[in-house]
Write an enzyme that holds these catalytic residues in place. Structure first.
Site, mmCIF file in Angstrom:
data_model
loop_
_atom_site.group_PDB
_atom_site.id
_atom_site.type_symbol
_atom_site.label_atom_id
_atom_site.label_comp_id
_atom_site.label_asym_id
_atom_site.label_seq_id
_atom_site.Cartn_x
_atom_site.Cartn_y
_atom_site.Cartn_z
ATOM 1 N N LYS A 125 0.832 -1.206 0.000
ATOM 2 C CA LYS A 125 0.000 0.000 0.000
ATOM 3 C C LYS A 125 0.872 1.263 0.000
ATOM 4 O O LYS A 125 2.089 1.183 0.230
ATOM 5 C CB LYS A 125 -0.914 -0.043 1.230
ATOM 6 C CG LYS A 125 -1.899 -1.226 1.198
ATOM 7 C CD LYS A 125 -2.872 -1.170 2.365
ATOM 8 C CE LYS A 125 -3.861 -2.310 2.303
ATOM 9 N NZ LYS A 125 -4.862 -2.241 3.398
ATOM 10 N N TYR A 161 -12.514 -3.105 -3.389
ATOM 11 C CA TYR A 161 -13.048 -3.050 -2.022
ATOM 12 C C TYR A 161 -14.583 -3.005 -2.032
ATOM 13 O O TYR A 161 -15.188 -2.372 -1.158
ATOM 14 C CB TYR A 161 -12.479 -1.843 -1.278
ATOM 15 C CG TYR A 161 -11.053 -2.030 -0.792
ATOM 16 C CD1 TYR A 161 -10.656 -3.178 -0.105
ATOM 17 C CD2 TYR A 161 -10.092 -1.029 -0.976
ATOM 18 C CE1 TYR A 161 -9.352 -3.342 0.353
ATOM 19 C CE2 TYR A 161 -8.778 -1.182 -0.513
ATOM 20 C CZ TYR A 161 -8.420 -2.345 0.155
ATOM 21 O OH TYR A 161 -7.131 -2.495 0.622
ATOM 22 N N ARG A 210 -1.535 -14.380 4.519
ATOM 23 C CA ARG A 210 -2.344 -13.718 5.559
ATOM 24 C C ARG A 210 -1.635 -13.876 6.913
ATOM 25 O O ARG A 210 -1.642 -12.951 7.736
ATOM 26 C CB ARG A 210 -3.758 -14.313 5.620
ATOM 27 C CG ARG A 210 -4.621 -14.089 4.377
ATOM 28 C CD ARG A 210 -5.101 -12.685 4.147
ATOM 29 N NE ARG A 210 -5.881 -12.134 5.221
ATOM 30 C CZ ARG A 210 -6.610 -11.004 5.125
ATOM 31 N NH1 ARG A 210 -6.664 -10.333 3.962
ATOM 32 N NH2 ARG A 210 -7.265 -10.527 6.138
ATOM 33 N N ARG A 266 2.423 -6.514 9.732
ATOM 34 C CA ARG A 266 1.629 -5.466 10.378
ATOM 35 C C ARG A 266 1.997 -5.342 11.853
ATOM 36 O O ARG A 266 2.028 -4.229 12.400
ATOM 37 C CB ARG A 266 0.142 -5.768 10.202
ATOM 38 C CG ARG A 266 -0.346 -5.529 8.762
ATOM 39 C CD ARG A 266 -1.701 -6.155 8.522
ATOM 40 N NE ARG A 266 -2.319 -5.717 7.262
ATOM 41 C CZ ARG A 266 -3.447 -6.228 6.785
ATOM 42 N NH1 ARG A 266 -4.091 -7.186 7.448
ATOM 43 N NH2 ARG A 266 -3.942 -5.782 5.652
ATOM 44 N N ASN A 299 -2.113 0.009 6.794
ATOM 45 C CA ASN A 299 -1.564 -1.222 7.382
ATOM 46 C C ASN A 299 -0.675 -1.973 6.397
ATOM 47 O O ASN A 299 -0.532 -3.190 6.457
ATOM 48 C CB ASN A 299 -2.679 -2.101 7.959
ATOM 49 C CG ASN A 299 -3.711 -2.484 6.913
ATOM 50 O OD1 ASN A 299 -3.525 -2.211 5.731
ATOM 51 N ND2 ASN A 299 -4.772 -3.119 7.342
ATOM 52 N N HIS A 337 -1.881 -5.550 1.367
ATOM 53 C CA HIS A 337 -3.118 -6.288 1.088
ATOM 54 C C HIS A 337 -2.762 -7.704 0.653
ATOM 55 O O HIS A 337 -1.791 -7.895 -0.080
ATOM 56 C CB HIS A 337 -3.897 -5.611 -0.053
ATOM 57 C CG HIS A 337 -4.940 -6.521 -0.643
ATOM 58 N ND1 HIS A 337 -6.190 -6.662 -0.075
ATOM 59 C CD2 HIS A 337 -4.895 -7.393 -1.692
ATOM 60 C CE1 HIS A 337 -6.876 -7.574 -0.771
ATOM 61 N NE2 HIS A 337 -6.114 -8.019 -1.760
ATOM 62 N N GLU A 389 -8.738 -11.120 -8.156
ATOM 63 C CA GLU A 389 -7.867 -9.947 -8.002
ATOM 64 C C GLU A 389 -6.692 -10.002 -8.979
ATOM 65 O O GLU A 389 -6.288 -8.974 -9.539
ATOM 66 C CB GLU A 389 -7.388 -9.847 -6.542
ATOM 67 C CG GLU A 389 -8.544 -9.486 -5.613
ATOM 68 C CD GLU A 389 -8.222 -9.527 -4.121
ATOM 69 O OE1 GLU A 389 -7.073 -9.861 -3.744
ATOM 70 O OE2 GLU A 389 -9.131 -9.215 -3.326
HETATM 71 P P1 DAT Z 1 -7.672 -6.879 5.172
HETATM 72 O O1 DAT Z 1 -6.869 -5.792 4.505
HETATM 73 O O2 DAT Z 1 -6.983 -7.396 6.408
HETATM 74 O O3 DAT Z 1 -8.100 -7.983 4.235
HETATM 75 P P2 DAT Z 1 -10.412 -5.855 4.963
HETATM 76 O O4 DAT Z 1 -10.473 -6.491 3.620
HETATM 77 O O5 DAT Z 1 -11.519 -6.168 5.940
HETATM 78 O O6 DAT Z 1 -9.026 -6.192 5.720
HETATM 79 O O7 DAT Z 1 -10.357 -4.268 4.845
HETATM 80 C C1 DAT Z 1 -9.590 -3.666 3.838
HETATM 81 C C2 DAT Z 1 -8.874 -2.462 4.402
HETATM 82 O O8 DAT Z 1 -9.832 -1.493 4.882
HETATM 83 C C3 DAT Z 1 -8.016 -2.785 5.633
HETATM 84 O O9 DAT Z 1 -6.755 -3.282 5.278
HETATM 85 C C4 DAT Z 1 -7.965 -1.465 6.325
HETATM 86 C C5 DAT Z 1 -9.334 -0.861 6.061
HETATM 87 N N1 DAT Z 1 -10.240 -1.145 7.171
HETATM 88 C C6 DAT Z 1 -10.793 -2.330 7.485
HETATM 89 N N2 DAT Z 1 -11.575 -2.239 8.578
HETATM 90 C C7 DAT Z 1 -11.525 -0.945 8.970
HETATM 91 C C8 DAT Z 1 -12.118 -0.189 10.026
HETATM 92 N N3 DAT Z 1 -12.941 -0.760 10.913
HETATM 93 N N4 DAT Z 1 -11.819 1.130 10.109
HETATM 94 C C9 DAT Z 1 -11.002 1.719 9.204
HETATM 95 N N5 DAT Z 1 -10.412 1.059 8.175
HETATM 96 C C10 DAT Z 1 -10.667 -0.241 8.061
HETATM 97 MG MG MG Z 2 -9.361 -7.914 2.629
#
Ligand code: DAT
Ligand code: MG
Length: 140
Positions: free
Chosen positions: A9, A49, A85, A102, A114, A117, A128
């Site tokens: 990212k 997303y 992961r 992370r 973070n 991805h 993807e």
């Molecule tokens: P990941 O990246 O671990 O697969 P995700 O797909 O649920 O997590 O979410 C994508 C991204 O969105 C994540 O890396 C950071 C952001 N995100 C997720 N949950 C969040 C929250 N509760 N508040 C703010 N940003 C969030």
């Molecule tokens: Mg995700």
């Protein structure tokens, strides 16, 4: 062989952590088979997303992901979807153990920052990879 889609990212670029993260992926023994730097559009992010579009934090997530370049990769290996992961650690940095990417490097107020991805299933990985690498292997 199983494949996953990994994306460094904009915070990984800004903080000069791309090499460190790529190095961890290589040292684990995974094979990086494709890699490129990209600037993402809002349209692509809304596809990537899609599961988060209705969340209150989505606008910040989109803005963050457009704040600098990302590096997309196809990573290959036995059980690589779950394996990556595990190397990444969970979404929220306070849940991520030391030793994970992370857990070791992220503690930003902005939860979007973070660093990395990784696809969360084999099905999503294929989707993807098709989205970010429609050209496949490049020969020039
Ligand atoms: P990941 O990246 O671990 O697969 P995700 O797909 O649920 O997590 O979410 C994508 C991204 O969105 C994540 O890396 C950071 C952001 N995100 C997720 N949950 C969040 C929250 N509760 N508040 C703010 N940003 C969030
Ligand atoms: Mg995700």
């Amino acid at each position: 062989m199983e494949k996953t889609y990994i994306m460094l990212k904009p915070d990984a670029h800004k903080r000069e952590l791309m090499g460190e993260i790529i190095s961890r992926i290589e040292r684990k023994g995974y094979n990086i088979t494709n890699m490129k730097m990209m600037h993402l559009t809002a349209k692509t992010l809304k596809e990537h997303y899609a599961h988060l579009i209705d969340k209150p934090f989505y606008p910040e997530l989109e803005e963050f992901m457009m704040s600098g370049p990302v590096v997309g990769m196809v990573v290959e290996g036995e059980g690589v979807v779950l394996g990556m992961r595990n190397l990444m650690g969970p979404t929220k940095w306070w849940d991520a153990l030391a030793g994970t990417i992370r857990g070791d490097f992220s503690n930003a107020n902005d939860l979007s920052a973070n660093l990395i991805h990784g696809s969360d299933s084999v099905e999503k990985a294929n989707e993807e990879i098709a989205r970010f690498f429609p050209e496949g292997e490049v020969t020039i």
